[in-house]
Design an enzyme around this catalytic site. Sequence first.
Site, mmCIF file in Angstrom:
data_model
loop_
_atom_site.group_PDB
_atom_site.id
_atom_site.type_symbol
_atom_site.label_atom_id
_atom_site.label_comp_id
_atom_site.label_asym_id
_atom_site.label_seq_id
_atom_site.Cartn_x
_atom_site.Cartn_y
_atom_site.Cartn_z
ATOM 1 C CG ASP A 178 -37.578 -13.067 9.436
ATOM 2 O OD1 ASP A 178 -37.981 -11.987 9.902
ATOM 3 O OD2 ASP A 178 -37.414 -14.097 10.121
ATOM 4 C CG ASP A 237 -37.178 -9.013 13.434
ATOM 5 O OD1 ASP A 237 -37.246 -10.126 13.968
ATOM 6 O OD2 ASP A 237 -36.395 -8.119 13.799
ATOM 7 C CD GLU A 252 -40.455 -11.084 16.714
ATOM 8 O OE1 GLU A 252 -39.849 -11.799 17.529
ATOM 9 O OE2 GLU A 252 -39.964 -10.037 16.250
ATOM 10 C CG HIS A 279 -35.214 -17.465 15.433
ATOM 11 N ND1 HIS A 279 -36.521 -17.119 15.171
ATOM 12 C CD2 HIS A 279 -34.517 -16.307 15.457
ATOM 13 C CE1 HIS A 279 -36.602 -15.808 15.036
ATOM 14 N NE2 HIS A 279 -35.404 -15.287 15.200
ATOM 15 C CG ASP A 280 -35.854 -14.867 18.791
ATOM 16 O OD1 ASP A 280 -34.695 -14.957 18.355
ATOM 17 O OD2 ASP A 280 -36.706 -14.084 18.327
HETATM 18 O O1 TEU Z 1 -36.888 -10.823 18.029
HETATM 19 C C1 TEU Z 1 -37.415 -9.819 18.827
HETATM 20 C C2 TEU Z 1 -37.350 -10.133 20.209
HETATM 21 O O2 TEU Z 1 -38.247 -9.805 20.929
HETATM 22 C C3 TEU Z 1 -36.182 -10.895 20.698
HETATM 23 O O3 TEU Z 1 -34.987 -10.307 20.398
HETATM 24 C C4 TEU Z 1 -36.301 -10.983 22.120
HETATM 25 O O4 TEU Z 1 -36.067 -9.743 22.688
HETATM 26 C C5 TEU Z 1 -35.336 -11.962 22.636
HETATM 27 O O5 TEU Z 1 -35.084 -12.953 21.699
HETATM 28 C C6 TEU Z 1 -35.934 -12.598 23.815
HETATM 29 O O6 TEU Z 1 -35.015 -13.445 24.306
HETATM 30 C C7 TEU Z 1 -36.605 -10.574 16.717
HETATM 31 C C8 TEU Z 1 -35.891 -11.770 16.115
HETATM 32 O O7 TEU Z 1 -36.754 -12.866 16.158
HETATM 33 C C9 TEU Z 1 -34.617 -11.976 16.852
HETATM 34 O O8 TEU Z 1 -33.950 -13.129 16.430
HETATM 35 C C10 TEU Z 1 -33.750 -10.771 16.622
HETATM 36 O O9 TEU Z 1 -32.587 -10.876 17.388
HETATM 37 C C11 TEU Z 1 -34.467 -9.484 16.998
HETATM 38 O O10 TEU Z 1 -35.809 -9.421 16.528
HETATM 39 C C12 TEU Z 1 -33.760 -8.303 16.386
HETATM 40 O O11 TEU Z 1 -33.921 -8.341 14.993
#
Ligand code: TEU
Length: 552
Positions: free
Chosen positions: A99, A195, A254, A326-327
């Site tokens: 990542d 990310d 992403e 994971h989000d």
């Molecule tokens: O996620 C980006 C992102 O779009 C998310 O934070 C989103 O806004 C949220 O999860 C929606 O509920 C990436 C990573 O995957 C995330 O885990 C991180 O928190 C974020 O970037 C910041 O690095």
Amino acid sequence: MTPEPWWKTATVYQIYPRSFADSDGDGIGDLAGITARLDHLAALGIDVLWLSPVYPSPQDDAGYDISDYRDIDPTFGTLADFDRLLEGVHARGMKLVMDLVVNHTSDEHPWFEASRSSRDGPKRDWYWWRARPNNWGSFFSGSAWEYDPRTEEHYLHLFSRKQPDLNWETPAVRAAVHELMRWWLDRGVDGFRMDVIDLISKDPALPDGERRAGALYGDGIPHTSCGPRIHEFMQEMHREVFAGRGGELLTVGEMPTVTLEHARLFTDPARAELDMVFQFDHVNLDHGATKWDPRPLRLRDLKAALGRWQEGLADVGWNSLYWGNHDQPRAVSRFADDGVHRVRAAKMLATVLHLHRGTPYVYQGEELGMTNAPWSGIDEFRDIESLNHYAEAVANGADPADVLAALRPRSRDNARTPMQWDASPSAGFTAGEPWLPVNPNHVEINAEAARADPDSVFHHYRRLIGLRHGEPVVAHGDFRMLLPDDEQVYAFTRRLGDVELLVLGNFSGEPALPRLPDARAWAGAEVLVGDPAPDGGLALAPWEGRAYRHGR
Ligand code: TEU
């Protein structure tokens, strides 16, 4: 003719290291834990592992706040543990993708510590400092700006205040990122998941954003999403990092805000930017203006969203395919049924997704049909996004019970409960106290039970992953959506030469009879995935999926 890239037949598996496997009993997953579980992934037939961040981090956003890009957080182990993991992955013929979190660093990264130390220090312009903040809100509630009394200016943080945004306009920032990427590739890693890489080119004027009625903050997305220099930055990164290293690497960006138009540019091989991107259209359909405002998902919207991306990247570029990460909440709970039909529903979701054109991503536990968790109260949550939202909403007068009700199905912590390895008290995840409660349903839903049961969700994933390796139509065939307005059945065909697949998924708890114009022609075809209908026709039981093949 150039050969097709290897990743068109590959399936990627995402590991969230905190929650995968704990080897030392501290309740938090680690690298040695992953190494010990590699056979589970090899048995599934996985081609690539993507590791969520394992670098040193204050863990304000569970590792997405990095304070050193060239080491491993002691919670997860050491660089020696990392090398052992990489060796184990490669020995099983798999690849490992890291990542890359470089839209922002941790506020404890030495770059930021230097930047904040004085207004005219050499790293001041590595971050975004302003005397007066604009009106943007952070993705994690509150303002996107933090006042720093030391130099009496504010810095930009689109995520937590402990995640200051790097200023990619500064050439030394880009050079430093390229260098750390080369360092990992030289160590042997096989690529990067990048990310929020759609946010690295911002409008340097940082203008105020539009403010929706009732919103506390302005919307910064139009001024940060795929900004003026984004393609220049990606091409430069490709030149500086990937060019000349051969075609065995994988890059995936992403991009929560990407449009199809930009995705075509990012993934056109002739432009040398990225192999594929994660788009978010299909995971934004079941809520209103914010993710905390749930709306029922309409199947026709899901088909329209995924179908548009299939069509839009048919002639150029490539799709990534995912239901969860994971989000996101657990796919079977969110898109299907995690009750009596759970097993059938999880298989149907897999059949539909894996037979699209693109590279599928499996999020840890999805291959077991893991579900959302039964949260009892706010004190069980750990995720900064959930906790900040709760605090802000309650401070603004919302009823705590209502806020909790919205968190339950949507919180990112649903995806982060420990991997369910067996039926023992901590699900085989740890010998200690897990950092996030284990889902009580692990007594029934776990890897040990799934591997022993030939009809399990696990073995269904294994077959689908194998099909992508062995059936050229799965990787390379064209895609045609059928029944776009049907609210019950997801249906499409794939075709390559004389071979055609028909894929059906019943997205409802009622039996379905797909109303296909050429239903008769398919009724006698070979059932490639799933069980034949009792009458040999196309009928589907609740939440059932099936794929047929014509030709050979
Ligand atoms: O996620 C980006 C992102 O779009 C998310 O934070 C989103 O806004 C949220 O999860 C929606 O509920 C990436 C990573 O995957 C995330 O885990 C991180 O928190 C974020 O970037 C910041 O690095």
